[in-house]
Design an enzyme around this catalytic site. Structure first.
Site, PDB file in Angstrom:
ATOM      1  CD  GLU A   1      -2.715  11.688  -1.962  1.00 49.93           C
ATOM      2  OE1 GLU A   1      -3.616  10.840  -1.772  1.00 49.93           O
ATOM      3  OE2 GLU A   1      -1.548  11.391  -2.312  1.00 49.93           O
TER       4      GLU A   1
ATOM      5  CG  HIS B   1       0.837   8.988   5.416  1.00 47.16           C
ATOM      6  ND1 HIS B   1       0.009  10.029   5.050  1.00 47.16           N
ATOM      7  CD2 HIS B   1       0.723   8.068   4.419  1.00 47.16           C
ATOM      8  CE1 HIS B   1      -0.563   9.750   3.888  1.00 47.16           C
ATOM      9  NE2 HIS B   1      -0.131   8.560   3.485  1.00 47.16           N
TER      10      HIS B   1
ATOM     11  CG  ASP C   1       2.088   8.748   0.651  1.00 44.87           C
ATOM     12  OD1 ASP C   1       1.400   7.860   1.178  1.00 44.87           O
ATOM     13  OD2 ASP C   1       1.639   9.519  -0.231  1.00 44.87           O
ATOM     14  CG  ASP C   2       3.171   5.222  -1.432  1.00 41.16           C
ATOM     15  OD1 ASP C   2       2.816   4.123  -0.997  1.00 41.16           O
ATOM     16  OD2 ASP C   2       2.401   6.202  -1.527  1.00 41.16           O
TER      17      ASP C   2
ATOM     18  CG  HIS D   1       0.607   3.732   1.805  1.00 43.41           C
ATOM     19  ND1 HIS D   1      -0.733   3.478   1.957  1.00 43.41           N
ATOM     20  CD2 HIS D   1       0.737   5.087   1.814  1.00 43.41           C
ATOM     21  CE1 HIS D   1      -1.393   4.615   2.035  1.00 43.41           C
ATOM     22  NE2 HIS D   1      -0.532   5.619   1.961  1.00 43.41           N
TER      23      HIS D   1
ATOM     24  CG  HIS E   1      -4.877   8.429   2.495  1.00 43.57           C
ATOM     25  ND1 HIS E   1      -4.612   7.523   3.489  1.00 43.57           N
ATOM     26  CD2 HIS E   1      -3.745   8.507   1.735  1.00 43.57           C
ATOM     27  CE1 HIS E   1      -3.369   7.066   3.331  1.00 43.57           C
ATOM     28  NE2 HIS E   1      -2.825   7.647   2.274  1.00 43.57           N
TER      29      HIS E   1
HETATM   30  N1  ADE Z   1      -1.909   4.347  -1.431  1.00 43.77           N
HETATM   31  C1  ADE Z   1      -0.564   4.433  -1.406  1.00 43.77           C
HETATM   32  N2  ADE Z   1      -0.190   5.716  -1.456  1.00 43.77           N
HETATM   33  C2  ADE Z   1      -1.315   6.465  -1.500  1.00 43.77           C
HETATM   34  C3  ADE Z   1      -1.575   7.838  -1.552  1.00 43.77           C
HETATM   35  N3  ADE Z   1      -0.601   8.760  -1.593  1.00 43.77           N
HETATM   36  N4  ADE Z   1      -2.864   8.253  -1.604  1.00 43.77           N
HETATM   37  C4  ADE Z   1      -3.844   7.358  -1.593  1.00 43.77           C
HETATM   38  N5  ADE Z   1      -3.647   6.049  -1.535  1.00 43.77           N
HETATM   39  C5  ADE Z   1      -2.400   5.599  -1.492  1.00 43.77           C
HETATM   40 ZN    ZN Z   2      -0.777   7.639   1.768  1.00 38.08          ZN
END
Ligand code: ADE
Ligand code: ZN
Length: 349
Positions: A208, A25, A286-287, A27, A205
């Site tokens: 969350e 996971h 994630d990011d 992005h 997703h």
């Molecule tokens: N796009 C990038 N990060 C995300 C996240 N945590 N939740 C939903 N979309 C995303």
């Molecule tokens: Zn994500």
């Protein structure tokens, strides 16, 4: 399970960093560091509304998912050419290899780019070449998963799939991301059905920020093979039982959940409850450029905050291989490598 040696807390971070693992996971647009944003802005003559790398980084204070997404989509505006997408993915893959990630399944958001006039082909070719090179140079297998932006329409998702089909061999599956609340899985039931017909893996997703029903709907309506995040499942005991019994993997992202205020602190994160309930939980970033750490930072900070031990480290890394879309023989080889790694650790070194 074979006997895992007791590892003193002060040695655990080193073990977590060295152990082989998969990341499921991430992005790729979320790995765009401020330094690279500025370099690409200069290269592509894109004007940024921030005076410096420091000023941009200082803006990374989020109150929820949407406040992050607004900045994340703006950051991606510097990506224009195939070389930019290559550079982006390569920067991530170098870090992943250094983190002992042996396999990565990487999300990308084509609509963020095609909406700005960047052709789908430009995006996927740049990302794909970086994945190929990571395999050659590091032996890291890197696969791409195309995410549909759920705040956009079903029609837009179908058009994106159409544009992607000539490059079908460059990605292994599809996912669903962006603003969760108000955009339930049902909106994408038909496009996901078509993706499954095409033999693509499907993930989504869910849970969350959204309620447990979104997780159920991702499973029942989209037939998602994994749930990205899924931490809200704890609010629904019957769903927890289903996730445990069916070993539906959850790709949990601890530092993301803190930055986006899903949990107030890491010590209050529910990952341990999910593991204790027998769910196939994995740890991911994630990011990472926005949330303060790559996958190893997620492991190290989480283990310190929740007082987790070497058995749980082994379990989480094992789960990351089990939950991957690699073939069975490859998974067994990774799992064997993981066992050798843990057997090689001595209690009193
Ligand atoms: N796009 C990038 N990060 C995300 C996240 N945590 N939740 C939903 N979309 C995303
Ligand atoms: Zn994500």
């Amino acid at each position: 399970m074979f006997k895992i040696p007791h590892i003193a807390p002060k040695r655990l971070p080193g073990v977590l960093r060295r152990m082989p693992k998969a990341e499921l996971h991430i992005h790729i647009e979320g790995s765009l560091e401020p330094e690279l944003i500025f370099r690409l802005a200069e290269r592509n003559q894109v004007k940024l509304p921030y005076a410096s790398v420091e000023a941009l980084r200082a803006a990374y204070q989020f109150s929820d998912l949407q406040s992050f997404l607004d900045l994340y989509y703006a950051g991606a505006s510097v990506l224009l050419h195939e070389q930019d997408f290559f550079d982006l993915a390569w920067a991530y893959l170098e870090k992943a290899a250094a983190d002992n990630v042996v396999h990565a399944e990487i999300f990308f958001d084509p609509q963020t780019h095609t909406a700005r006039g960047v052709p789908f082909e430009t995006v996927i070719k740049g990302l794909h070449h970086a994945c190929q090179r990571a395999h050659q140079e590091f032996g890291l297998s890197a696969k791409l998963i195309l995410c549909f932006l759920r705040h956009l329409s079903e029609e837009d998702a179908f058009a994106t799939l159409e544009a992607a089909l000539p490059f079908r061999h460059h990605f292994i599956g599809v996912g669903l991301d962006s603003s969760e609340l108000g955009h339930p899985p049902a909106k994408f039931e038909r496009v996901f059905a078509r993706c499954r017909e095409l033999g693509l893996h499907v993930v989504a997703h869910a849970g969350e920020e959204g309620p447990p029903e979104y997780i159920r709907d991702a499973l029942d309506l989209l037939q998602a093979e994994r749930i990205d995040h899924g931490v809200q499942a704890v609010r629904d005991p019957a769903l927890m039982q289903r996730l445990a019994e069916q070993r539906v993997p959850l790709t949990v992202c601890p530092l993301s959940n803190i930055k986006l205020r899903v949990f107030p602190t890491l010590a209050q994160h529910n990952l341990k409850s999910l593991l204790d309930a027998g769910l196939c939980v994995t740890v991911n970033s994630d990011d990472p450029a926005y949330f303060g750490g790559y996958v190893n930072d997620n492991y190290v900070e989480l283990f310190a905050a929740l007082d987790l031990d070497a058995r749980q480290a082994y379990q989480l890394a094992f789960n990351s291989f089990e939950a991957s879309f690699a073939d069975v023989a490859t998974k067994r080889a990774w799992e064997h490598g993981l066992k050798i790694f843990f057997e090689g650790l001595r209690e009193h070194d």
